[in-house]
Each structure stands twice: as C-alpha cells, then as structure tokens.
Design an enzyme around this catalytic site. Structure first.
Site, PDB file in Angstrom:
ATOM      1  N   ASP A 124       5.899 -10.065  -1.507  1.00  0.00           N
ATOM      2  CA  ASP A 124       6.058  -8.648  -1.858  1.00  0.00           C
ATOM      3  C   ASP A 124       7.517  -8.194  -1.792  1.00  0.00           C
ATOM      4  O   ASP A 124       8.020  -7.540  -2.708  1.00  0.00           O
ATOM      5  CB  ASP A 124       5.219  -7.757  -0.932  1.00  0.00           C
ATOM      6  N   ASP A 171       1.009   0.030   6.662  1.00  0.00           N
ATOM      7  CA  ASP A 171       2.449  -0.094   6.883  1.00  0.00           C
ATOM      8  C   ASP A 171       3.273   0.907   6.082  1.00  0.00           C
ATOM      9  O   ASP A 171       4.323   1.349   6.532  1.00  0.00           O
ATOM     10  CB  ASP A 171       2.904  -1.525   6.581  1.00  0.00           C
ATOM     11  N   SER A 189      -1.796 -13.418   3.659  1.00  0.00           N
ATOM     12  CA  SER A 189      -0.621 -12.604   3.943  1.00  0.00           C
ATOM     13  C   SER A 189      -0.506 -12.524   5.461  1.00  0.00           C
ATOM     14  O   SER A 189      -1.404 -12.025   6.138  1.00  0.00           O
ATOM     15  CB  SER A 189      -0.823 -11.221   3.321  1.00  0.00           C
TER      16      SER A 189
HETATM   17  N1  ARG Z   1      -4.340  -4.262   9.664  1.00  0.00           N
HETATM   18  C1  ARG Z   1      -3.288  -4.412  10.591  1.00  0.00           C
HETATM   19  C2  ARG Z   1      -2.522  -3.148  10.754  1.00  0.00           C
HETATM   20  O1  ARG Z   1      -2.589  -2.293   9.941  1.00  0.00           O
HETATM   21  C3  ARG Z   1      -2.407  -5.612  10.320  1.00  0.00           C
HETATM   22  C4  ARG Z   1      -1.621  -5.636   9.030  1.00  0.00           C
HETATM   23  C5  ARG Z   1      -0.826  -6.890   8.945  1.00  0.00           C
HETATM   24  N2  ARG Z   1      -0.283  -7.184   7.644  1.00  0.00           N
HETATM   25  C6  ARG Z   1      -0.355  -8.381   7.031  1.00  0.00           C
HETATM   26  N3  ARG Z   1       0.165  -8.480   5.877  1.00  0.00           N
HETATM   27  N4  ARG Z   1      -0.963  -9.396   7.586  1.00  0.00           N
HETATM   28  O2  ARG Z   1      -1.851  -2.977  11.748  1.00  0.00           O
END
Ligand code: ARG
Length: 400
Positions: free
Chosen positions: A13, A122, A173
């Site tokens: 990404d 995120d 990911s």
């Molecule tokens: N779902 C989790 C969060 O929002 C982890 C996200 C992690 N991202 C990834 N690309 N593995 O905190």
C-alpha cells in the site's frame, strides 16, 4: 507545495504511494519516514532499500524505547484490552503520527500521505494524530481516495517497477510492533476459516512447544514491569525478551471477531506473547493490592481507556482524566509475580507486595484474631432488602 511526507512501512500500500504521489498528485519530492516500533529489523532495512530504489529522501526513526515506555506500559497500567485484543497496532499509530510530524516540521513539510485503506481503523488513528499535532496539514490517502483493490495495486506496482513481495496467492497484510503482530487479509477475515499455521511467526504451535514448563519472575514498580528473573531491563528489552520466552511456549495467539470503528465485524488473528504475559502478571498484582471497590471501578475506567486507545484518541482529555485515576492506583502496584508458562497457558504461581491487602492472620482457618462469632449479626442482616422484596412480591403478586 512540492514536497510530501509519506508515512512508509515498505509494504504494498505505501510503496505504490511513491510513484502515485509523483504521477497523480503532482509532488516533485517524496520524503519517506519509517518509524521503528519493533517490527522485524529486516523489514525496516527492506523499507529503506525500497525507498532508495524508488528515489525518495528516506528517514528511519527508532522509537522502540519510547513506544514501550510511554505506550505499551500505559496499556499495562490500564489493563488495555479491546474485545480480547491488547491493541498492539492501535497504540503504535499515535507515536508513528507524532514522529512523522516531527520530521515534517524539521523539513518544513505540510503535506502528508499514508497507505491506509478505507475499511480499517488506521486511517482514523493516523489522521487524528497528524491533524492534532499539525492542524494546517494536508493529508492524502490514495488507496482510500481512489478506491483501489489489491489486484489493481499489484498491477500498478509491476508497471512502475515497485518491488513487491506479495503475490495474489499470498496476500497476508502484516502489522508488527513490540506489543504484537497482526495478520490480516484474504480468507483470514472469514469467521469460519481455519488460519494456516504459516501465518504465525512469533508463537509456536502448542504441539511444538517444550514439554517442560518455563518459570519466570516479574517485578513491578508503579504498575510498570521493571525486572525479569531479577534482571533489570529497559522497557523495550523487557517486552522483546518476553515475546521470545512466551512465544516459545505457544502463548499469545489471539483469534477474535473484532468490531472495527466503521462497524465492520472482522475476524482477526494476532500474536501478542509478551503483552499477554505482562497483562496477566499485572492483573495478578493489582488484585493483591487494590481494594475491592478500586478493582470494580477500575474495570470500567480501563474499558473506557481501551476504547479511546483503540480509536487512537491518544491526546483526548477524557483519556488523561481516566489516567489520573489509573496512575493514582498504580502507585501501590509494586511487587513480584511468579508465573509458569507451559503449552500456551500462563499460570500465576505466586505474588507478593508490601502493599498487599492480605493478612495471613485474618484469612487463615486457624486464626484467632478474626472471631467468627462476630460474623453472626452481619450474616443475619445480609440481604435484608432483598428478603423484604421477596415477601412483598408474594403478597402483592396479583397487582404486579
Ligand atoms: N484490526 C487491528 C486494529 O485495527 C489490526 C490492524 C492491523 N493491520 C494490518 N494490516 N495487519 O488495530
């Protein structure tokens, strides 16, 4: 404005954002910043190499100790947990945003880019962080803004000579930091899909773990872990070491259904060996030293804190007010916890503290200090209102 700062992990990404920023967003110069919060050193290296190939001005910021001390340890004191998840990814985002802003200020940059998709959490955390610390910034999120699919991204990467490891078959990911590892993507989001063993890297499967238990002793001061087996360790070293020891014993695999901020319910897989041990030990010590009412009320406070931490609202006043209570209680969370790690399980073998609200003399069966006869009146009056209600209900049942 001809310069843009890209919050860079080296993954697909963020990597495609480099040519995108030049070709589609018209920036002459792309600056990449990778914040080291304890991901694989090889990945940090790889990000720097890719940045070099793609011709950016690249910065790696080592924030491991800061992350452990100010973020992971804050999560320990608050028993940080969201739906069974110690929030490893969540608590790293505010720091990543803060470090990106720090570099941007030094270089006089006001435009930012990040690789978050529109489905995850995120985007909220990173953008809140940047906007809080630099209100007049401009933030681009190309993957979200252009509604990209992974297939399109891979194609675009190939066309623009962006080096990628991902293939269409292997599309996990991964997000890593000291506090844990998250593996997402592909079929892993399905509630009824059995995750393949290959997704795990920090934890052994229980049928591969040693047949002999590992015993450890953790020392806490003001709710923070300070030494392991009598050895004083820096915050980052403490977490790293426990990741190894606990992971070896198959501890810290977490598989949950998680409600994301957008409302999406997604299956999530994590490996958080060190965090799992530290949170368990901390709770064991709190239960020894805090009063019953403090423990009950703190559960609510901890949950509220965790919601804010999950959402990345690190600088929210509600959070600091909750912390006033949390840290007030932690002044007495000093002492030692002994644990046994074995086949994916943690058992508390013992705990001690000078602040223990436990008196051997009062609690023991042979005690003479606690005169049992004195309990008679308290027992007799216990539940008085409940008993009164019960009889009123019998009397007036028909009218209810
Ligand atoms: N779902 C989790 C969060 O929002 C982890 C996200 C992690 N991202 C990834 N690309 N593995 O905190």
């Amino acid at each position: 404005m001809d310069k843009v700062l890209l919050v860079y992990s080296g993954g697909l990404d963020t990597s495609i954002c480099i040519p995108l920023m030049r070709q589609e967003y018209g920036y002459k110069k792309v600056i990449t910043v990778t914040v080291d919060v304890g991901q694989e050193p090889a990945d940090i290296q790889l990000a720097a190499e890719k940045a070099k190939i793609l011709g950016t001005e690249h910065y790696t910021v080592d924030a491991k100790e800061e992350f452990a001390q100010d973020f992971c340890f804050a999560a320990i004191r608050a028993n940080g947990d969201y739906q069974g998840y110690p929030m490893s990814t969540s608590i790293a985002r505010p720091l990543i945003a803060a470090k990106a802003v720090e570099v941007a200020k030094k270089l006089g940059v006001k435009a930012f880019a990040h690789g978050c998709t529109g489905k995850g959490n995120d985007q909220f955390r990173i953008e809140f962080g940047i906007r809080t610390l630099m209100p007049d910034s401009i933030i681009h999120a190309p993957v979200r803004e252009r509604n990209m699919t992974r297939t399109w991204e891979i194609e675009y990467a190939k066309k623009n000579n962006v080096p990628i490891q991902q293939s269409l078959e292997k599309i996990w990911s991964i997000d890593e930091n000291l506090w844990g590892r998250s593996i997402e993507g592909g079929r892993l989001e399905e509630p009824d899909f059995t995750p393949p063993e290959e997704i795990f890297q920090w934890t052994k499967s229980v049928d591969q773990t040693p047949n002999k238990a590992t015993e450890i002793t953790l020392q806490f001061a003001k709710g923070n872990p300070v030494s392991l087996n009598g050895e004083k360790l820096s915050p980052a070293k403490m977490v790293l070491k426990l990741n190894t020891i606990a992971g070896e014993n198959g501890i810290g695999r977490i598989d949950i259904m998680e409600d994301r901020m957008m409302g999406l319910k997604v299956r999530e897989n994590y490996e958080c060996p060190g965090a799992t041990v530290l949170l368990k030990a901390h709770k064991a010590l709190e239960n020894l030293v805090l009063t019953r009412d403090e423990i009950r009320f703190k559960q609510t406070v901890d949950q509220e804190w965790s919601k804010l931490a999950y959402e990345g609202l690190w600088w929210d006043p509600f959070k600091s007010n909750l912390e006033s209570f949390i840290n007030g209680t932690q002044t007495r969370v000093n002492g030692e916890v002994r644990l046994k790690l074995y086949k994916g399980q943690i058992s508390v073998l013992g705990r001690q503290s000078q602040w223990a609200l436990y008196s051997e003399d009062l609690a023991s069966f042979d005690s003479t200090t606690f005169d049992q006869r004195e309990s008679t009146g308290a027992v007799k009056n216990f539940g008085m209102q409940s008993r009164m209600f019960f009889h009123l209900k019998e009397k007036y049942q028909k009218e209810m």
